[in-house]
Write an enzyme that holds these catalytic residues in place. Structure first.
Site, PDB file in Angstrom:
ATOM      1  N   SER A  98       0.552  -4.266   1.789  1.00 12.66           N
ATOM      2  CA  SER A  98       1.497  -2.951   2.115  1.00 12.66           C
ATOM      3  C   SER A  98       2.849  -3.033   2.962  1.00 12.66           C
ATOM      4  CB  SER A  98       0.350  -3.089   4.259  1.00 12.66           C
ATOM      5  OG  SER A  98      -0.946  -2.275   3.787  1.00 12.66           O
ATOM      6  N   LYS A 153       4.080  -0.430   1.337  1.00 14.11           N
ATOM      7  CA  LYS A 153       3.883   1.610   2.064  1.00 14.11           C
ATOM      8  C   LYS A 153       5.684   1.726   2.473  1.00 14.11           C
ATOM      9  CE  LYS A 153      -0.464   1.044   3.662  1.00 14.11           C
ATOM     10  NZ  LYS A 153      -0.902   0.040   3.806  1.00 14.11           N
ATOM     11  N   SER A 166       0.429   1.210   9.634  1.00 10.67           N
ATOM     12  CA  SER A 166       0.430   0.973   8.045  1.00 10.67           C
ATOM     13  C   SER A 166      -0.989   1.117   7.847  1.00 10.67           C
ATOM     14  CB  SER A 166      -0.228  -0.823   7.992  1.00 10.67           C
ATOM     15  OG  SER A 166      -0.163  -1.123   6.647  1.00 10.67           O
ATOM     16  N   LYS A 211       8.242  -4.354   7.496  1.00 14.44           N
ATOM     17  CA  LYS A 211       7.158  -3.522   7.317  1.00 14.44           C
ATOM     18  C   LYS A 211       6.477  -5.467   6.793  1.00 14.44           C
ATOM     19  CE  LYS A 211       3.377  -0.763   6.604  1.00 14.44           C
ATOM     20  NZ  LYS A 211       2.531  -1.812   6.948  1.00 14.44           N
TER      21      LYS A 211
END
Length: 279
Positions: free
Chosen positions: A44, A47, A104, A227
């Site tokens: 993720s 993202k 997320s 992140k």
């Protein structure tokens, strides 16, 4: 008396991660790396680029952040981590970006791709069906990665679930973080620890959602984003930013052996990068 040679700088600490990179945000220089250019699944952390594509577009089209996104069945049925928004529910783009970055939300990434892909592919004809828009958004992500000189990166989706030819590298993700942090709007999302949002429905009801950031470094002194990412293929991944004594750094770890280990790896790498043994 013979003069002893100067001591070599201490090497970076050992980590559980397969790869890491440390980048100086003031200069853009990579201070240290391990397998920094190796293409690896990155979960993720993908993202970051999804959000970057939207927020970079919003710099010249700020009105798009107020647009309403209506969740599709495809977005709602996306596997894995979720924003919790259901098919037919609606919310503004600027709120959905919190649902992308904090919990997320894989579903949020699909909804954003479907919403923005058409105009990114052809600004004069922004309307496109959801499948065409989704594919166009992925193409825009890869084009943006090339613009950022992410030479070991290719994405097949906007969320980071395992897919053929979906990978990045520690150094590439550090470059992305450096660019992302230059967007004032991005800083709002990557530093936010929790966010409440109201979603509405075409059926006339509304309900509240609370999103909490998956980044456990937030709230600890000196750490400012960005992140997390975890899949069985990628292991535990983290793109993190922090500053101490005016030394602003990005640390990327890919393929740590566990969620706890990625934070230990990252904190140790930050400590080394802030020490007098570096510069």
């Amino acid at each position: 008396l013979a003069v002893a040679p100067p001591l070599d700088p201490l090497a970076p600490p050992q980590v559980t991660a397969k790869a890491f990179a440390i980048l100086d945000l003031a200069t853009g220089e990579v201070l240290a790396e391990l397998n920094g250019d190796e293409p690896l699944p990155n979960a993720s952390t993908t993202k970051l680029l999804t959000a970057y594509v939207v927020l970079d577009y919003a710099q010249s089209h700020p009105e798009v952040l107020q647009e309403t996104v209506t969740f599709s069945e495809r977005a709602d049925q996306t596997l894995g981590s979720t924003s919790g928004v259901k098919a037919g529910e609606q919310l503004p783009v600027y709120e959905l970006l919190y649902g992308l970055m904090l919990p997320s939300g894989n579903d949020a990434s699909v909804a954003l791709a479907e919403h923005f892909g058409g105009r990114l592919a052809n600004p004069s004809q922004p309307e496109a069906n959801a499948e065409e828009a989704y594919d166009a958004f992925i193409a825009a992500m890869n084009a943006k990665a090339q613009t950022l000189h992410m030479t070991h990166t290719h994405f097949a989706n906007p969320h980071g679930l395992p897919a053929e030819k979906h990978h990045s590298s520690a150094i590439d993700l550090a470059k992305l973080a450096n660019a992302a942090l230059k967007l004032p709007e991005m800083r709002k999302y990557v530093t936010c620890r929790q966010r409440g949002c109201q979603v509405t429905s075409l059926n006339g009801y509304s309900r509240n959602i609370l999103w909490k950031n998956t980044n456990r470094l937030l709230g600890q002194a000196g750490f400012t984003g960005l992140k997390t990412g975890t899949t069985s293929a990628a292991g535990a991944c983290l793109v993190a930013s922090g500053v101490r004594e005016e030394k602003a750094r990005v640390v990327v770890v890919l393929g740590a052996v566990s969620s706890d280990a990625r934070y230990v790896d990252a904190r140790n790498l930050f400590a080394w990068s802030w020490s007098d043994t570096t510069r």
